[in-house]
Write a protein that holds these residues in place. Structure first.
Motif, mmCIF file in Angstrom:
data_model
loop_
_atom_site.group_PDB
_atom_site.id
_atom_site.type_symbol
_atom_site.label_atom_id
_atom_site.label_comp_id
_atom_site.label_asym_id
_atom_site.label_seq_id
_atom_site.Cartn_x
_atom_site.Cartn_y
_atom_site.Cartn_z
ATOM 1 N N CYS A 39 6.986 3.193 2.619
ATOM 2 C CA CYS A 39 7.189 1.313 2.239
ATOM 3 C C CYS A 39 8.488 1.977 0.153
ATOM 4 O O CYS A 39 8.833 1.405 0.596
ATOM 5 C CB CYS A 39 6.854 0.301 2.368
ATOM 6 N N ILE A 40 7.605 3.374 -0.089
ATOM 7 C CA ILE A 40 7.723 3.398 -1.712
ATOM 8 C C ILE A 40 9.866 3.327 -1.087
ATOM 9 O O ILE A 40 9.742 2.641 -2.872
ATOM 10 C CB ILE A 40 7.663 4.627 -1.761
ATOM 11 N N SER A 41 9.747 3.905 -0.660
ATOM 12 C CA SER A 41 11.614 4.010 -1.072
ATOM 13 C C SER A 41 12.269 2.172 -1.448
ATOM 14 O O SER A 41 12.867 2.379 -2.252
ATOM 15 C CB SER A 41 12.705 4.342 0.107
ATOM 16 N N TYR A 42 11.230 1.331 -0.235
ATOM 17 C CA TYR A 42 12.316 0.200 -0.805
ATOM 18 C C TYR A 42 11.833 -0.324 -1.949
ATOM 19 O O TYR A 42 12.558 -1.814 -2.425
ATOM 20 C CB TYR A 42 11.983 -0.604 0.343
ATOM 21 N N ALA A 43 10.161 -0.144 -1.760
ATOM 22 C CA ALA A 43 9.882 -0.955 -3.504
ATOM 23 C C ALA A 43 10.184 -0.082 -4.854
ATOM 24 O O ALA A 43 10.000 -1.130 -5.742
ATOM 25 C CB ALA A 43 8.679 -0.789 -2.902
ATOM 26 N N MET A 44 11.286 0.621 -4.773
ATOM 27 C CA MET A 44 12.035 1.205 -5.351
ATOM 28 C C MET A 44 13.157 1.220 -5.228
ATOM 29 O O MET A 44 13.966 1.358 -6.203
ATOM 30 C CB MET A 44 11.062 3.285 -5.942
ATOM 31 N N GLY A 45 13.427 0.320 -4.566
ATOM 32 C CA GLY A 45 14.888 -0.223 -4.525
ATOM 33 C C GLY A 45 16.120 1.112 -4.210
ATOM 34 O O GLY A 45 17.450 0.752 -4.157
ATOM 35 N N ARG A 46 15.424 1.915 -3.929
ATOM 36 C CA ARG A 46 16.489 2.964 -2.747
ATOM 37 C C ARG A 46 17.177 2.651 -2.199
ATOM 38 O O ARG A 46 18.168 3.529 -1.583
ATOM 39 C CB ARG A 46 15.656 4.585 -3.096
ATOM 40 N N VAL A 47 16.300 2.235 -1.316
ATOM 41 C CA VAL A 47 17.273 1.455 0.400
ATOM 42 C C VAL A 47 17.676 0.453 0.399
ATOM 43 O O VAL A 47 16.352 -0.805 0.000
ATOM 44 C CB VAL A 47 16.432 2.410 1.359
ATOM 45 N N PRO A 48 18.380 -0.282 0.980
ATOM 46 C CA PRO A 48 18.636 -1.455 0.986
ATOM 47 C C PRO A 48 17.283 -2.764 1.689
ATOM 48 O O PRO A 48 17.316 -3.711 1.656
ATOM 49 C CB PRO A 48 19.688 -1.479 1.023
ATOM 50 N N ALA A 49 16.515 -1.523 2.750
ATOM 51 C CA ALA A 49 15.872 -2.978 3.539
ATOM 52 C C ALA A 49 14.869 -1.781 3.838
ATOM 53 O O ALA A 49 14.890 -0.539 3.795
ATOM 54 C CB ALA A 49 17.219 -2.918 4.637
ATOM 55 N N THR A 50 13.422 -3.026 4.183
ATOM 56 C CA THR A 50 12.130 -1.942 3.911
ATOM 57 C C THR A 50 12.744 -1.089 5.891
ATOM 58 O O THR A 50 13.650 -1.572 6.496
ATOM 59 C CB THR A 50 11.780 -2.897 4.841
ATOM 60 N N THR A 51 12.099 -0.294 6.783
ATOM 61 C CA THR A 51 12.539 0.645 7.577
ATOM 62 C C THR A 51 11.197 0.397 8.216
ATOM 63 O O THR A 51 10.481 -0.771 7.859
ATOM 64 C CB THR A 51 11.853 2.156 7.435
ATOM 65 N N PRO A 52 11.945 0.659 9.816
ATOM 66 C CA PRO A 52 10.219 0.708 10.548
ATOM 67 C C PRO A 52 9.383 1.592 10.452
ATOM 68 O O PRO A 52 8.441 0.664 11.036
ATOM 69 C CB PRO A 52 10.976 1.536 12.102
ATOM 70 N N ALA A 53 9.194 1.977 9.968
ATOM 71 C CA ALA A 53 7.677 2.977 9.237
ATOM 72 C C ALA A 53 7.336 1.732 8.368
ATOM 73 O O ALA A 53 6.059 2.272 8.495
ATOM 74 C CB ALA A 53 8.530 4.641 8.923
ATOM 75 N N CYS A 54 7.749 1.663 7.784
ATOM 76 C CA CYS A 54 6.999 0.738 6.405
ATOM 77 C C CYS A 54 6.705 -0.539 6.967
ATOM 78 O O CYS A 54 5.466 -0.473 6.276
ATOM 79 C CB CYS A 54 8.002 0.020 5.812
ATOM 80 N N CYS A 55 7.013 -0.702 7.901
ATOM 81 C CA CYS A 55 6.814 -2.231 8.805
ATOM 82 C C CYS A 55 5.752 -1.906 9.817
ATOM 83 O O CYS A 55 4.732 -2.505 9.702
ATOM 84 C CB CYS A 55 8.043 -2.604 9.786
ATOM 85 N N ALA A 56 5.481 -0.705 10.035
ATOM 86 C CA ALA A 56 4.489 -0.607 10.866
ATOM 87 C C ALA A 56 3.450 -0.150 10.167
ATOM 88 O O ALA A 56 2.177 -0.601 11.099
ATOM 89 C CB ALA A 56 4.364 0.709 11.704
#
Length: 118
Positions: A39-56
């Motif tokens: 979830c780090i990339s999302y939490a830092m605003g580097r990607v626009p959405a959470t990834t399936p791996a983050c949500c898992a």
């Protein structure tokens, strides 16, 4: 690639959202960090959405944090790991559980009092 400190910080914030407990905990800080590192990339605003791996990871942590002790351990881990970590956006972190379809009965925030998480 995210630095280990960034991964740990993000994990700490997410754990605060998902866990807190006083008794014996089955969830370790290492597990929290491992589950939430995607979830780090999302939490830092580097990607626009959470990834399936983050949500898992969020869903697995939510399932694993069954007791108050587990949830408090998670909360404290997230706060510890994110303390002073540059780049983590609390506004994004707070929304991760909802974006992953997980309901957390307390605010995910650096100001959360983990001792009050049940």
């Amino acid at each position: 690639m995210a630095r280990p400190a960034q991964v740990a910080a993000t994990a700490a914030v997410l754990v605060a959202l998902l866990v807190t407990a006083p008794a014996v905990s089955a969830v370790t800080c290492g597990q929290v960090v491992s589950m939430l590192s995607p979830c780090i990339s999302y939490a830092m605003g580097r990607v626009p959405a959470t990834t399936p791996a983050c949500c898992a990871g969020v869903k697995n942590l939510n399932t694993a944090a069954k007791t108050t002790a587990d949830r408090q351990t998670t909360c404290n881990c997230l706060k510890q790991q994110t303390r002073g970590m540059a780049g983590i956006r609390p506004d994004l972190v707070a929304g991760i559980p909802g974006k992953c379809g997980v309901t957390v009965p307390y605010a995910i925030s650096p100001s959360t009092d983990c001792s009050k998480v049940h």
